[in-house]
Design a protein around this motif. Sequence first.
Motif, short mmCIF file in Angstrom:
data_model
loop_
_atom_site.label_atom_id
_atom_site.label_comp_id
_atom_site.label_asym_id
_atom_site.label_seq_id
_atom_site.Cartn_x
_atom_site.Cartn_y
_atom_site.Cartn_z
N ASP A 39 0.82 -1.19 0.00
CA ASP A 39 0.00 0.00 0.00
C ASP A 39 0.87 1.26 0.00
O ASP A 39 1.08 1.85 1.05
CB ASP A 39 -0.90 -0.05 1.25
N SER A 40 1.39 1.61 -1.17
CA SER A 40 2.20 2.83 -1.18
C SER A 40 2.09 3.48 -2.54
O SER A 40 1.84 2.83 -3.54
CB SER A 40 3.66 2.53 -0.86
N GLY A 41 2.31 4.77 -2.57
CA GLY A 41 2.25 5.50 -3.83
C GLY A 41 0.83 5.89 -4.18
O GLY A 41 -0.13 5.22 -3.82
N HIS A 42 0.71 6.99 -4.92
CA HIS A 42 -0.61 7.49 -5.30
C HIS A 42 -0.99 7.05 -6.71
O HIS A 42 -2.03 7.47 -7.23
CB HIS A 42 -0.62 9.02 -5.30
N ILE A 43 -0.16 6.25 -7.37
CA ILE A 43 -0.38 6.03 -8.80
C ILE A 43 -0.55 4.55 -9.17
O ILE A 43 -1.61 4.14 -9.59
CB ILE A 43 0.79 6.66 -9.62
N ASN A 44 0.51 3.77 -9.06
CA ASN A 44 0.47 2.38 -9.52
C ASN A 44 -0.10 1.44 -8.46
O ASN A 44 -0.25 1.81 -7.30
CB ASN A 44 1.88 1.91 -9.90
N SER A 45 -0.41 0.18 -8.87
CA SER A 45 -0.81 -0.84 -7.90
C SER A 45 0.36 -1.79 -7.74
O SER A 45 0.90 -2.29 -8.74
CB SER A 45 -2.02 -1.60 -8.41
N THR A 46 0.75 -2.05 -6.50
CA THR A 46 1.98 -2.80 -6.23
C THR A 46 1.69 -4.00 -5.35
O THR A 46 0.92 -3.90 -4.38
CB THR A 46 3.00 -1.86 -5.55
N TYR A 47 2.31 -5.12 -5.69
CA TYR A 47 2.13 -6.37 -4.93
C TYR A 47 3.49 -6.98 -4.66
O TYR A 47 4.45 -6.73 -5.39
CB TYR A 47 1.28 -7.36 -5.74
N CYS A 48 3.53 -7.78 -3.61
CA CYS A 48 4.76 -8.48 -3.28
C CYS A 48 4.44 -9.98 -3.27
O CYS A 48 3.44 -10.40 -2.70
CB CYS A 48 5.23 -8.02 -1.90
N GLY A 49 5.27 -10.76 -3.94
CA GLY A 49 5.07 -12.21 -3.96
C GLY A 49 6.25 -12.90 -3.30
O GLY A 49 7.40 -12.52 -3.52
N THR A 50 5.94 -13.91 -2.46
CA THR A 50 7.00 -14.68 -1.81
C THR A 50 7.07 -16.06 -2.46
O THR A 50 6.03 -16.71 -2.63
CB THR A 50 6.73 -14.82 -0.30
N PHE A 51 8.27 -16.46 -2.82
CA PHE A 51 8.47 -17.74 -3.52
C PHE A 51 9.45 -18.60 -2.74
O PHE A 51 10.49 -18.12 -2.29
CB PHE A 51 9.00 -17.49 -4.95
N ARG A 52 9.10 -19.90 -2.59
CA ARG A 52 9.99 -20.84 -1.88
C ARG A 52 11.01 -21.41 -2.88
O ARG A 52 10.65 -21.90 -3.94
CB ARG A 52 9.19 -21.98 -1.25
N GLN A 53 12.27 -21.32 -2.48
CA GLN A 53 13.35 -21.82 -3.34
C GLN A 53 13.57 -23.32 -3.11
O GLN A 53 13.09 -23.88 -2.11
CB GLN A 53 14.65 -21.06 -3.04
N ALA A 54 14.30 -23.93 -4.01
CA ALA A 54 14.54 -25.38 -3.92
C ALA A 54 15.19 -25.75 -2.58
O ALA A 54 14.90 -26.81 -2.01
CB ALA A 54 15.44 -25.82 -5.08
N ASP A 55 16.01 -24.87 -2.04
CA ASP A 55 16.69 -25.18 -0.76
C ASP A 55 15.83 -24.80 0.45
O ASP A 55 16.30 -24.82 1.59
CB ASP A 55 18.05 -24.47 -0.70
N GLY A 56 14.58 -24.40 0.19
CA GLY A 56 13.67 -24.08 1.29
C GLY A 56 13.66 -22.61 1.68
O GLY A 56 12.77 -22.16 2.40
N SER A 57 14.65 -21.86 1.22
CA SER A 57 14.68 -20.44 1.58
C SER A 57 13.59 -19.68 0.82
O SER A 57 13.06 -20.17 -0.17
CB SER A 57 16.05 -19.85 1.27
N LEU A 58 13.28 -18.48 1.31
CA LEU A 58 12.22 -17.69 0.69
C LEU A 58 12.81 -16.51 -0.08
O LEU A 58 13.82 -15.92 0.35
CB LEU A 58 11.26 -17.16 1.76
N ARG A 59 12.18 -16.18 -1.18
CA ARG A 59 12.64 -15.03 -1.96
C ARG A 59 11.43 -14.20 -2.37
O ARG A 59 10.40 -14.75 -2.74
CB ARG A 59 13.36 -15.56 -3.20
N ARG A 60 11.59 -12.88 -2.27
CA ARG A 60 10.45 -12.01 -2.59
C ARG A 60 10.68 -11.20 -3.86
O ARG A 60 11.82 -10.84 -4.16
CB ARG A 60 10.20 -11.06 -1.42
N TYR A 61 9.60 -10.91 -4.54
CA TYR A 61 9.64 -10.10 -5.76
C TYR A 61 8.51 -9.07 -5.69
O TYR A 61 7.50 -9.30 -5.02
CB TYR A 61 9.42 -10.98 -7.00
N VAL A 62 8.69 -8.00 -6.42
CA VAL A 62 7.66 -6.95 -6.49
C VAL A 62 7.01 -6.99 -7.86
O VAL A 62 7.70 -7.04 -8.88
CB VAL A 62 8.29 -5.56 -6.25
N PHE A 63 5.68 -7.00 -7.88
CA PHE A 63 4.94 -6.98 -9.14
C PHE A 63 4.12 -5.70 -9.18
O PHE A 63 3.43 -5.38 -8.21
CB PHE A 63 4.02 -8.20 -9.26
#
Length: 384
Positions: A39-63
């Motif tokens: 929830d930030s910015g007055h213009i675009n719509s922003t999302y964050c996705g969390t993905f589980r890696q093969a070694d079990g660790s987590l990685r995040r990306y912004v869409f």
Amino acid sequence: MSALPTPVQKNDPQLQQLVATIGNQFAVQGEFLCGDEVDSGHINSTYCGTFRQADGSLRRYVFQLINRNVFKDPYVVMHNVERVTRHINDKVLRVKKDLGGQTLNLFPARSGGAWVEDLVGGVWRCYNFIEGCVTYDVVENTRQAYQAARAFGSFQDLVSDLDVSSIRETIPDFHHTRKRFQRLLEVAAADPHGRLAAVRAEFDFVCQREDLTAVLLDGIAAGLLPLRVTHNDTKINNVMIDAATDEAVCVIDLDTVMPGLALYDFGDLVRSATSPAAEDERDLSKVQMQMPMFEALVAGYLDSASAFINDTEIEHLAFAGKLMTMEVGIRFLTDHIEGDVYFKTHRPNHNLDRCRTQLKLVERIEAHEAEMNAVVRKVYQTRR
Ligand code: GN1
Ligand code: MG
């Protein structure tokens, strides 16, 4: 291309489906775990996705879904963003001129290209999530102000060797303050929602300061202020600050990177980083020009921009703060009178409240302008 559900409330299953659907179309690693709306910015719509890696660790990306009402040509936006992120990343790798190791990167679509288009014409892109960082809507201390200004100065420095003509105008006349003022006059004359009468004081305040709108444009015409590749949306929450060290890591929100003035960037920092009040604060007594914050901004900016900045630019640093604050005030007032068609709003009169904080800050800057200019001279002297 694929159909995407409409963005919905946080924690809704539809939100999960949206982020999963969009996320899986990008070349991100791992298996989708969960999605969140940012929830930030007055213009675009922003999302964050969390993905589980093969070694079990987590990685995040912004869409991010580009707002097509604001950015009429999202492909031009993507052209600029690709150009600038590639340039900065190449340079950071080559000369190791980074601000703590993390830079903004685009992740390509699985189908190729830098974006994904949905069935309703929405253009999405994917960035790495800058980990361990926070953003501030209001600066808490001079260290953060210094860091933010240094980050934006470094950004300008990093793109200073990029050919200005290779960067396109994503929003024409974005900081053409005189045209912004003209547009306010037009909208006020039409007054489509009958809101002008209630905002006469704000409207008159701006009209009394019409002269200001020409100053930097005259500087361009006279050849004193060069067009550079600039960020153009340097509000304080567009800089990622390391949560542990309070150091700036990188700047984000590159949609308005365009040929512009260094002063537009510095001015918007003054607007967003010198007052302790939120942009939409209703208690205007809280709007203040905090001189120590201004001094920290000047120091941070001159420490990173000294290689390219000229004397006319330095002389107008304080003025730019006043002008950019008034310009955004004009834009909020225009949008209020027009019926809230541009900026996202979350309550009635939201744009009017935002306009009022900006105009109050203009007043505060006017009261401190001589002092601000003296600070610029002092900081500049100590760095020569
Ligand atoms: C918008 O997207 P965001 O919230 O960072 C706006 C800026 C204004 C700012 C005012 C493309 O920025 O120009 O200064 O709101 N961005 C655009 O808070 O219009
Ligand atoms: Mg923005």
